[in-house]
Design a protein around this motif. Structure first.
Motif, PDB file in Angstrom:
ATOM      1  N   ASN A  87       0.803  -1.218   0.000  1.00  0.00           N
ATOM      2  CA  ASN A  87       0.000   0.000   0.000  1.00  0.00           C
ATOM      3  C   ASN A  87       0.836   1.267   0.000  1.00  0.00           C
ATOM      4  OD1 ASN A  87      -2.039   2.055   1.666  1.00  0.00           O
ATOM      5  ND2 ASN A  87      -3.038   0.732   0.168  1.00  0.00           N
ATOM      6  N   CYS A  88       1.953   1.278   0.747  1.00  0.00           N
ATOM      7  CA  CYS A  88       2.785   2.479   0.777  1.00  0.00           C
ATOM      8  C   CYS A  88       3.462   2.718  -0.566  1.00  0.00           C
ATOM      9  CB  CYS A  88       3.827   2.368   1.896  1.00  0.00           C
ATOM     10  SG  CYS A  88       3.116   2.476   3.549  1.00  0.00           S
ATOM     11  N   GLY A  89       3.619   1.676  -1.382  1.00  0.00           N
ATOM     12  CA  GLY A  89       4.193   1.812  -2.717  1.00  0.00           C
ATOM     13  C   GLY A  89       3.131   1.751  -3.790  1.00  0.00           C
ATOM     14  N   LEU A  90       1.979   2.354  -3.526  1.00  0.00           N
ATOM     15  CA  LEU A  90       0.824   2.225  -4.409  1.00  0.00           C
ATOM     16  C   LEU A  90       1.096   2.807  -5.787  1.00  0.00           C
ATOM     17  CD1 LEU A  90      -2.134   1.436  -4.832  1.00  0.00           C
ATOM     18  CD2 LEU A  90      -2.790   3.637  -3.851  1.00  0.00           C
ATOM     19  N   LEU A 140      -8.391   0.809   2.968  1.00  0.00           N
ATOM     20  CA  LEU A 140      -7.827   1.715   3.965  1.00  0.00           C
ATOM     21  C   LEU A 140      -8.898   2.133   4.966  1.00  0.00           C
ATOM     22  CD1 LEU A 140      -5.434   3.310   5.025  1.00  0.00           C
ATOM     23  CD2 LEU A 140      -5.980   5.136   3.383  1.00  0.00           C
ATOM     24  N   GLY A 141     -10.103   2.395   4.486  1.00  0.00           N
ATOM     25  CA  GLY A 141     -11.197   2.742   5.389  1.00  0.00           C
ATOM     26  C   GLY A 141     -11.509   1.620   6.362  1.00  0.00           C
ATOM     27  N   ASN A 142     -11.457   0.382   5.892  1.00  0.00           N
ATOM     28  CA  ASN A 142     -11.700  -0.754   6.778  1.00  0.00           C
ATOM     29  C   ASN A 142     -10.620  -0.875   7.847  1.00  0.00           C
ATOM     30  OD1 ASN A 142     -14.034  -1.444   5.446  1.00  0.00           O
ATOM     31  ND2 ASN A 142     -13.135  -3.108   4.267  1.00  0.00           N
ATOM     32  N   GLU A 143      -9.372  -0.589   7.480  1.00  0.00           N
ATOM     33  CA  GLU A 143      -8.294  -0.624   8.472  1.00  0.00           C
ATOM     34  C   GLU A 143      -8.536   0.414   9.569  1.00  0.00           C
ATOM     35  OE1 GLU A 143      -5.936  -2.745   8.750  1.00  0.00           O
ATOM     36  OE2 GLU A 143      -5.973  -3.746   6.804  1.00  0.00           O
ATOM     37  N   ILE A 144      -9.029   1.571   9.171  1.00  0.00           N
ATOM     38  CA  ILE A 144      -9.344   2.619  10.154  1.00  0.00           C
ATOM     39  C   ILE A 144     -10.439   2.151  11.094  1.00  0.00           C
ATOM     40  CG2 ILE A 144     -10.250   4.959  10.441  1.00  0.00           C
ATOM     41  CD1 ILE A 144      -9.014   5.613   7.696  1.00  0.00           C
ATOM     42  N   ASP A 145     -11.509   1.575  10.530  1.00  0.00           N
ATOM     43  CA  ASP A 145     -12.620   1.083  11.343  1.00  0.00           C
ATOM     44  C   ASP A 145     -12.156   0.000  12.309  1.00  0.00           C
ATOM     45  OD1 ASP A 145     -14.261   2.786  10.007  1.00  0.00           O
ATOM     46  OD2 ASP A 145     -15.295   1.254   8.833  1.00  0.00           O
ATOM     47  N   ILE A 146     -11.370  -0.946  11.805  1.00  0.00           N
ATOM     48  CA  ILE A 146     -10.927  -2.065  12.628  1.00  0.00           C
ATOM     49  C   ILE A 146     -10.007  -1.593  13.738  1.00  0.00           C
ATOM     50  CG2 ILE A 146      -9.546  -4.190  12.606  1.00  0.00           C
ATOM     51  CD1 ILE A 146     -10.623  -4.586   9.687  1.00  0.00           C
ATOM     52  N   TRP A 158       0.226   5.239  12.780  1.00  0.00           N
ATOM     53  CA  TRP A 158      -0.083   6.569  12.254  1.00  0.00           C
ATOM     54  C   TRP A 158       0.747   6.861  11.012  1.00  0.00           C
ATOM     55  CZ3 TRP A 158      -3.264  10.252  11.504  1.00  0.00           C
ATOM     56  CH2 TRP A 158      -2.810  11.498  11.049  1.00  0.00           C
ATOM     57  N   GLY A 159       2.023   6.475  11.040  1.00  0.00           N
ATOM     58  CA  GLY A 159       2.878   6.717   9.883  1.00  0.00           C
ATOM     59  C   GLY A 159       2.407   5.964   8.660  1.00  0.00           C
ATOM     60  N   HIS A 160       1.982   4.712   8.866  1.00  0.00           N
ATOM     61  CA  HIS A 160       1.482   3.894   7.764  1.00  0.00           C
ATOM     62  C   HIS A 160       0.202   4.498   7.200  1.00  0.00           C
ATOM     63  CE1 HIS A 160       0.206  -0.389   6.283  1.00  0.00           C
ATOM     64  NE2 HIS A 160       0.412   0.455   5.298  1.00  0.00           N
ATOM     65  N   SER A 164      -0.133   6.054   3.443  1.00  0.00           N
ATOM     66  CA  SER A 164      -1.097   5.401   2.557  1.00  0.00           C
ATOM     67  C   SER A 164      -2.152   6.390   2.082  1.00  0.00           C
ATOM     68  CB  SER A 164      -1.759   4.225   3.276  1.00  0.00           C
ATOM     69  OG  SER A 164      -0.815   3.253   3.659  1.00  0.00           O
ATOM     70  N   ALA A 165      -2.656   7.211   3.000  1.00  0.00           N
ATOM     71  CA  ALA A 165      -3.712   8.156   2.654  1.00  0.00           C
ATOM     72  C   ALA A 165      -3.212   9.217   1.672  1.00  0.00           C
ATOM     73  CB  ALA A 165      -4.248   8.823   3.919  1.00  0.00           C
ATOM     74  N   LYS A 166      -2.013   9.735   1.901  1.00  0.00           N
ATOM     75  CA  LYS A 166      -1.475  10.765   1.004  1.00  0.00           C
ATOM     76  C   LYS A 166      -1.223  10.201  -0.386  1.00  0.00           C
ATOM     77  CE  LYS A 166       0.701  13.652   4.535  1.00  0.00           C
ATOM     78  NZ  LYS A 166       1.998  14.124   5.110  1.00  0.00           N
ATOM     79  N   THR A 167      -0.689   8.983  -0.444  1.00  0.00           N
ATOM     80  CA  THR A 167      -0.439   8.359  -1.742  1.00  0.00           C
ATOM     81  C   THR A 167      -1.741   8.120  -2.481  1.00  0.00           C
ATOM     82  OG1 THR A 167       1.558   7.257  -0.913  1.00  0.00           O
ATOM     83  CG2 THR A 167       0.547   6.352  -2.899  1.00  0.00           C
ATOM     84  N   LEU A 168      -2.729   7.609  -1.782  1.00  0.00           N
ATOM     85  CA  LEU A 168      -4.021   7.322  -2.409  1.00  0.00           C
ATOM     86  C   LEU A 168      -4.704   8.613  -2.855  1.00  0.00           C
ATOM     87  CD1 LEU A 168      -5.922   5.085  -3.173  1.00  0.00           C
ATOM     88  CD2 LEU A 168      -6.821   5.081  -0.840  1.00  0.00           C
ATOM     89  N   GLU A 169      -4.618   9.654  -2.048  1.00  0.00           N
ATOM     90  CA  GLU A 169      -5.193  10.944  -2.416  1.00  0.00           C
ATOM     91  C   GLU A 169      -4.568  11.471  -3.702  1.00  0.00           C
ATOM     92  OE1 GLU A 169      -5.971  15.305  -0.315  1.00  0.00           O
ATOM     93  OE2 GLU A 169      -4.355  14.014   0.405  1.00  0.00           O
TER      94      GLU A 169
END
Length: 331
Positions: A87-90, A140-146, A158-160, A164-169
């Motif tokens: 995910n970090c290398g999306l 990513l949303g599911n990871e937040i919920d879980i 938090w770093g992950h 992930s969020a910035k790359t996806l954005e």
């Protein structure tokens, strides 16, 4: 899903997946008809997951089916749509190309790499690159919920999450379907559409989906207030209206437009804007005969009412179904 029996949709989707994994993915050679069936399933399942709460989806995936073979695996990829190791290398992964085996067997689009022989454009008029990004937002949303519900530490630091969020954005912001995704799959593309593909201009349907994906991302991942999303909401509305004006070109894909309509409508704050979505839902329901549009309108109207009562522009459809125990049209 189409006739409105939403209480059973998730269970039947899981049964369909068991059947596909036992009878379809095990085939050494998959005909075009088989691949179209698999693509249709993935398309329905992925949009279903966008309107499911992560913990509800996980619980239902663990429940045994009453009609399917109990010894079959529900999902070898992860039934709850979790993040992949890349995910970090999306961005790098998106530029890579899947091999044939990955392309025909990636039932949940867990691997976001490109596959030029995808049939999603044939099935629903939507390129796979869009569905890849949607899958990553869901994960990513599911990871937040879980992580927010589990007392145990999770892999989402938090770093992950931030990376992930910035790359996806960034990937969503700059997304455009490649010419190969649209032209290769559609030899009947009209001249003006072909020029749009070449110069990078998205048609109204693609624009509506893109704007709705942006709304979904900011709501699902950052949970920003609806007041900050109004320009995107208006853009979705305008695209949907223009799609209606050129209805002949999009008549076969009405069902696929309920998602951008619903995602945008739920964030509409201005009464006039809300009324325009109500009118669009009514028209789409009348043209298609699908109850889904009417249910989506009903939920959006209840979200508007609850937000007005609470005078809280951060209130979302996820808050509504979480507190009311309601099921959405896809769940």
């Amino acid at each position: 899903m189409f006739v409105g029996n939403w209480d059973h949709t998730h269970r039947y989707l899981l049964d369909a997946e068991r059947f596909i994994r036992r009878k379809g993915l095990t085939k050494l050679y998959k005909s075009r008809k088989v691949r179209l069936l698999h693509h249709s399933y993935t398309y329905l399942r992925l949009f279903h997951e966008t309107t499911s709460l992560a913990h509800d989806s996980i619980d239902q995936c663990r429940q045994p089916s009453s009609s399917a073979d109990e010894t079959a695996e529900v999902d070898q990829d992860e039934p709850s749509f979790r993040l992949g190791a890349w995910n970090c290398g999306l961005e790098k992964k998106l530029s890579e190309v899947k091999d044939l085996e990955q392309g025909v067997n990636d039932l949940h689009l867990k691997n976001p790499s490109r596959w030029d022989y995808s049939l999603y454009h044939d099935v629903a008029g939507i390129p796979e690159s869009f569905l890849n990004l949607l899958s990553q937002v869901v994960r990513l949303g599911n990871e937040i919920d879980i992580s927010s519900r589990s007392p145990e530490p999770t892999s989402l630091s938090w770093g992950h999450f931030s990376s992930s969020a910035k790359t996806l954005e960034r990937c969503i912001t700059h997304w455009k379907p490649s010419p190969q995704e649209l032209v290769q799959q559609d030899e009947a593309l009209e001249a003006h559409q072909l020029l749009n593909v070449i110069d990078g201009t998205l048609d109204n349907k693609m624009q509506a989906l893109h704007h709705a994906l942006t709304i979904y991302f900011y709501r699902r991942i950052y949970d920003i207030e609806a007041s900050m999303l109004q320009s995107k909401v208006e853009q979705v509305r305008d695209c949907l209206v223009r799609c209606n004006q050129g209805h002949g070109a999009t008549a076969g894909h009405d069902f696929g437009m309920v998602w951008p309509g619903f995602i945008a409508a739920c964030e509409a704050l201005d009464p006039e804007l809300q009324h325009s979505f109500t009118t669009w839902f009514d028209g789409a329901a009348a043209r298609s005969g699908l109850q889904t549009f009417s249910v989506a309108k009903e939920i959006a109207e209840q979200v508007w009412e609850r937000r007005q009562q609470q005078k809280d522009t951060s209130f979302s459809w996820r808050d509504f179904i979480g507190k009311e125990g309601r099921r959405l049209f896809y769940t």
